[in-house]
Scaffold this motif. Structure first.
Motif, PDB file in Angstrom:
ATOM      1  N   MET A 199       0.828  -1.211   0.000  1.00 18.68           N
ATOM      2  CA  MET A 199       0.000   0.000   0.000  1.00 18.68           C
ATOM      3  C   MET A 199       0.862   1.261   0.000  1.00 18.68           C
ATOM      4  N   ALA A 200       2.026   1.216   0.658  1.00 15.58           N
ATOM      5  CA  ALA A 200       2.949   2.354   0.593  1.00 15.58           C
ATOM      6  C   ALA A 200       3.429   2.554  -0.841  1.00 15.58           C
ATOM      7  N   ARG A 201       3.668   1.442  -1.540  1.00 11.41           N
ATOM      8  CA  ARG A 201       4.105   1.529  -2.945  1.00 11.41           C
ATOM      9  C   ARG A 201       3.006   2.127  -3.822  1.00 11.41           C
ATOM     10  N   VAL A 202       1.755   1.736  -3.549  1.00 13.15           N
ATOM     11  CA  VAL A 202       0.633   2.314  -4.291  1.00 13.15           C
ATOM     12  C   VAL A 202       0.593   3.827  -4.098  1.00 13.15           C
ATOM     13  N   ALA A 203       0.744   4.278  -2.847  1.00 11.35           N
ATOM     14  CA  ALA A 203       0.691   5.706  -2.549  1.00 11.35           C
ATOM     15  C   ALA A 203       1.830   6.457  -3.235  1.00 11.35           C
TER      16      ALA A 203
END
Length: 258
Positions: free
Chosen positions: A56-60
């Motif tokens: 999810m950090a990568r998505v952000a």
């Protein structure tokens, strides 16, 4: 004085990015809630939660790149992404630091301020992923040793708080050296360079900075585990402090003119 069309566009993209990023954190917390209620507490759940947090950090971060909000070069982190049993020490110019590093380091566990653990959003995710609550040094050595024993990378910001934009790094706290001595873990310096003032100490969450926000993540020296004596610990602390100061002097100017 009326805003120019380019300024209006930048403001619209920036405030839209806050909403999108907030939505990502809500999804992150929802996934962590599911993990807590489907997997028993233990090593496996913490590992799955760390992978989920990294995803999810990568998505952000990828969204912020695509929206023209963030321009971040973190290619050097690929060299350590799969290393385990490693203490990472990084300078701390912004609240974005942990998000950026988490997006590139799937095995990372961060020592985080106790106040974050009390927040409705994010606090429960950190607990599920096995992040370490920053209380006193005596209280964090046990959880930190456990994280390293689970083949993680332990991230600490030894300044203890964010620096102010344009200011030199703050004094270095000795906790990371004590943990490295206790666990016999190597220490990798991570240097976060940015000219952006956003979310530095004293900068409001809602105040738009110049866009894009430019970041460069570099690897500093990799120190072998220090011996268990005062002189070795002090030498490591001094070496890390020197790295931070040199990066602060030269890195920001390079980025501003790149």
């Amino acid at each position: 004085m009326p805003m120019s069309p380019s300024s209006v566009s930048a403001s619209a993209r920036f405030y839209a990015s806050l909403l999108v990023t907030g939505g990502v954190f809500v999804v992150l917390d929802a996934g962590s809630f599911v993990l807590r209620h489907t997997l028993p507490d233990g090593v496996r759940r913490r590992r799955v939660a760390r992978r989920w947090l990294c995803t999810m950090a990568r998505v952000a971060v990828r969204y912020l790149h695509a929206a023209g909000i963030l321009d971040c070069d973190m290619a050097e982190l690929g060299a350590i992404a799969q290393r385990r049993d490693l203490v990472l020490v990084a300078n701390h110019p912004s609240r974005l630091d942990c998000l950026i590093l988490a997006s590139a380091l799937p095995h990372m566990v961060c020592v985080t301020k106790a106040s974050i653990w009390e927040r409705g959003v994010l606090g429960s995710t950190l607990r599920t992923a096995g992040y370490v609550r920053h209380d006193t040094l005596l209280k964090i050595i046990g959880p930190a040793s456990q994280a390293l024993g689970e083949d993680c990378q332990l991230l600490l910001f030894p300044e203890g708080t964010r620096s102010r934009a344009g200011a030199e790094p703050g004094p270095i706290q000795p906790g990371f050296a004590a943990i490295a001595q206790r666990t016999r873990a190597d220490v990798q310096v991570v240097l976060i360079e940015t000219p952006s003032p956003y979310l530095s100490q004293g900068w409001s969450f809602l105040k738009r900075p110049p866009l894009p926000m430019r970041y460069r993540i570099k690897l500093g020296p990799d120190f072998s585990a220090p011996k268990r004596d005062e002189a070795s610990g002090r030498a490591l602390i001094d070496a890390v402090e020197d790295c931070f100061k040199k990066s602060s002097l030269f890195g920001r100017e390079d980025l501003e003119h790149s």
